[in-house]
Scaffold this motif. Structure first.
Motif, mmCIF file in Angstrom:
data_model
loop_
_atom_site.group_PDB
_atom_site.id
_atom_site.type_symbol
_atom_site.label_atom_id
_atom_site.label_comp_id
_atom_site.label_asym_id
_atom_site.label_seq_id
_atom_site.Cartn_x
_atom_site.Cartn_y
_atom_site.Cartn_z
ATOM 1 N N UNK A 111 0.829 -1.212 0.000
ATOM 2 C CA UNK A 111 0.000 0.000 0.000
ATOM 3 C C UNK A 111 0.860 1.257 0.000
ATOM 4 N N UNK A 112 1.965 1.224 0.772
ATOM 5 C CA UNK A 112 2.877 2.365 0.781
ATOM 6 C C UNK A 112 3.524 2.581 -0.570
ATOM 7 N N UNK A 113 3.852 1.492 -1.254
ATOM 8 C CA UNK A 113 4.440 1.606 -2.588
ATOM 9 C C UNK A 113 3.494 2.241 -3.585
ATOM 10 N N UNK A 114 2.221 1.861 -3.514
ATOM 11 C CA UNK A 114 1.218 2.461 -4.397
ATOM 12 C C UNK A 114 1.108 3.961 -4.137
ATOM 13 N N UNK A 115 1.060 4.330 -2.854
ATOM 14 C CA UNK A 115 0.925 5.748 -2.527
ATOM 15 C C UNK A 115 2.146 6.551 -2.980
ATOM 16 N N UNK A 116 3.353 6.058 -2.684
ATOM 17 C CA UNK A 116 4.566 6.798 -3.051
ATOM 18 C C UNK A 116 4.698 6.943 -4.562
ATOM 19 N N UNK A 117 4.271 5.924 -5.308
ATOM 20 C CA UNK A 117 4.293 6.030 -6.773
ATOM 21 C C UNK A 117 3.403 7.178 -7.233
ATOM 22 N N UNK A 118 2.234 7.299 -6.629
ATOM 23 C CA UNK A 118 1.338 8.395 -6.981
ATOM 24 C C UNK A 118 1.867 9.739 -6.546
ATOM 25 N N UNK A 119 2.531 9.775 -5.378
ATOM 26 C CA UNK A 119 3.059 11.038 -4.861
ATOM 27 C C UNK A 119 4.166 11.583 -5.751
ATOM 28 N N UNK A 120 5.121 10.732 -6.115
ATOM 29 C CA UNK A 120 6.282 11.203 -6.868
ATOM 30 C C UNK A 120 5.989 11.389 -8.355
ATOM 31 N N UNK A 121 4.959 10.724 -8.872
ATOM 32 C CA UNK A 121 4.583 10.938 -10.276
ATOM 33 C C UNK A 121 3.492 11.998 -10.406
ATOM 34 N N UNK A 122 3.074 12.579 -9.287
ATOM 35 C CA UNK A 122 2.042 13.623 -9.259
ATOM 36 C C UNK A 122 0.732 13.133 -9.882
ATOM 37 N N UNK A 123 0.433 11.879 -9.647
ATOM 38 C CA UNK A 123 -0.803 11.286 -10.152
ATOM 39 C C UNK A 123 -1.828 11.281 -9.023
ATOM 40 N N UNK A 124 -2.781 12.195 -9.085
ATOM 41 C CA UNK A 124 -3.725 12.346 -7.978
ATOM 42 C C UNK A 124 -4.584 11.101 -7.786
ATOM 43 N N UNK A 125 -4.968 10.466 -8.866
ATOM 44 C CA UNK A 125 -5.794 9.268 -8.758
ATOM 45 C C UNK A 125 -5.039 8.159 -8.044
ATOM 46 N N UNK A 126 -3.748 8.018 -8.366
ATOM 47 C CA UNK A 126 -2.936 6.996 -7.711
ATOM 48 C C UNK A 126 -2.667 7.365 -6.256
ATOM 49 N N UNK A 127 -2.464 8.658 -6.001
ATOM 50 C CA UNK A 127 -2.314 9.113 -4.613
ATOM 51 C C UNK A 127 -3.553 8.778 -3.809
ATOM 52 N N UNK A 128 -4.701 9.087 -4.379
ATOM 53 C CA UNK A 128 -5.958 8.814 -3.678
ATOM 54 C C UNK A 128 -6.121 7.317 -3.426
ATOM 55 N N UNK A 129 -5.748 6.504 -4.409
ATOM 56 C CA UNK A 129 -5.831 5.052 -4.226
ATOM 57 C C UNK A 129 -4.940 4.614 -3.072
ATOM 58 N N UNK A 130 -3.725 5.170 -3.014
ATOM 59 C CA UNK A 130 -2.816 4.847 -1.922
ATOM 60 C C UNK A 130 -3.368 5.261 -0.572
ATOM 61 N N UNK A 131 -3.964 6.440 -0.521
ATOM 62 C CA UNK A 131 -4.584 6.913 0.718
ATOM 63 C C UNK A 131 -5.716 5.970 1.134
ATOM 64 N N UNK A 132 -6.531 5.563 0.170
ATOM 65 C CA UNK A 132 -7.642 4.647 0.455
ATOM 66 C C UNK A 132 -7.121 3.311 0.968
ATOM 67 N N UNK A 133 -6.070 2.794 0.346
ATOM 68 C CA UNK A 133 -5.501 1.515 0.769
ATOM 69 C C UNK A 133 -4.940 1.592 2.187
ATOM 70 N N UNK A 134 -4.153 2.630 2.455
ATOM 71 C CA UNK A 134 -3.523 2.761 3.769
ATOM 72 C C UNK A 134 -4.562 2.984 4.857
ATOM 73 N N UNK A 135 -5.516 3.881 4.605
ATOM 74 C CA UNK A 135 -6.539 4.183 5.605
ATOM 75 C C UNK A 135 -7.413 2.966 5.888
ATOM 76 N N UNK A 136 -7.800 2.240 4.843
ATOM 77 C CA UNK A 136 -8.656 1.069 5.020
ATOM 78 C C UNK A 136 -7.935 -0.031 5.791
ATOM 79 N N UNK A 137 -6.670 -0.271 5.447
ATOM 80 C CA UNK A 137 -5.895 -1.300 6.139
ATOM 81 C C UNK A 137 -5.691 -0.942 7.600
ATOM 82 N N UNK A 138 -5.433 0.335 7.878
ATOM 83 C CA UNK A 138 -5.205 0.767 9.253
ATOM 84 C C UNK A 138 -6.480 0.688 10.076
#
Length: 279
Positions: A111-138
């Protein structure tokens, strides 16, 4: 020569502007990160607060899930005995995948890898997916850890029946921390969140199937009863849906412009029980 001071001034302004752009870019990366982490905690809080806002339909859904889980409780021992007939025939790679993928450390690496990929590529959809994954898992992970200690249900491998409990243990008591399944919650939370990226029902079904493997692998290994996995899977759907709705107000990017709705239909008959989930 009179134009020299003007030229130097222009060059200075260009240089300063370039420095400002670099600073803004750096600040934007940090700002995005802090904004996203705020949404992670905001999403967790939102999911935990939903029962206080439930109305008739939501309480009816909760009743369906509770009734279905209790019904499975009555056949957990029989299903576990039935599984004894094919446990040794399940391919090792499926069992190993299920155990490793549902592991919290491996889950957060993904989940962290998905989020960081979105953060560094400035892909908001991927960032949001990462946020959703991390928040849901936590949210799901913390909830199941607390629930396990309160409920204290015996695991199949303990040798006790599914109706054996050792509740209210602050310190974790191994073999008496079965309900609900953490592997099922983490794995299916990921699958359900990722499947939102796709419209095809066949792709979604494939992703859901992969997400079910860790929970079923734990049943096969004697770590969980089938009701542990079923409840954990349904709980993960509720958590992902609630957090995703919260994120709708935080990000411009949506998932295929789909209406977020989960409907349930629980039916009983002579010797039968059925639960239909439409999402």
């Amino acid at each position: 020569m009179k134009s020299l001071p003007l030229l130097l001034l222009m060059l200075t302004l260009i240089q300063l502007n370039g420095q400002e752009l670099k600073i803004d870019k750096k600040e934007s990366l940090w700002n995005n990160f802090t904004y996203d982490m705020g949404n992670v905690f905001g999403g967790i809080g939102h999911s935990y607060s939903r029962p206080f806002h439930w109305k008739g339909k939501q309480w009816a859904n909760f009743g369906y899930v509770t009734a279905g889980t209790l019904a499975l409780f009555t056949v957990d021992d029989e299903l576990d005995n039935w599984a004894d007939g094919f446990r040794d025939d399940v391919p090792d790679f499926l069992v190993n995948y299920g155990i490793e993928y549902g592991n919290p450390e491996n889950n957060y690496m993904f989940t962290g890898g998905v989020y960081l990929a979105g953060l560094f590529t400035k892909n908001e959809k991927l960032r949001r997916t990462g946020v959703l994954l991390i928040a849901s898992a936590t949210a799901g992970g913390f909830l199941q850890q607390v629930s396990k200690r309160i409920i204290g249900r015996a695991r199949p491998k303990s040798g006790d029946s599914s109706s054996t409990y050792d509740p209210f243990n602050i310190n974790r008591v191994f073999n008496y921390d079965s309900f609900p399944s953490g592997h099922a919650i983490l794995a299916f939370s990921n699958a359900y969140a990722i499947a939102k990226q796709f419209k095809s029902p066949w792709v979604k079904a494939g992703i859901y199937t992969v997400g079910l493997i860790p929970g079923l692998a734990r049943v096969n290994d004697g770590f969980h009863w089938i009701s542990d996995v079923a409840f954990g899977t349904v709980l993960s759907i509720f958590i992902v849906e609630s957090i995703d709705k919260y994120l709708d107000s935080k990000y411009d990017q949506k998932y295929n412009d789909q209406q977020k709705k989960v409907s349930w239909n629980l039916s009983f008959g002579p010797g039968t029980m059925g639960l239909a989930v439409q999402f």
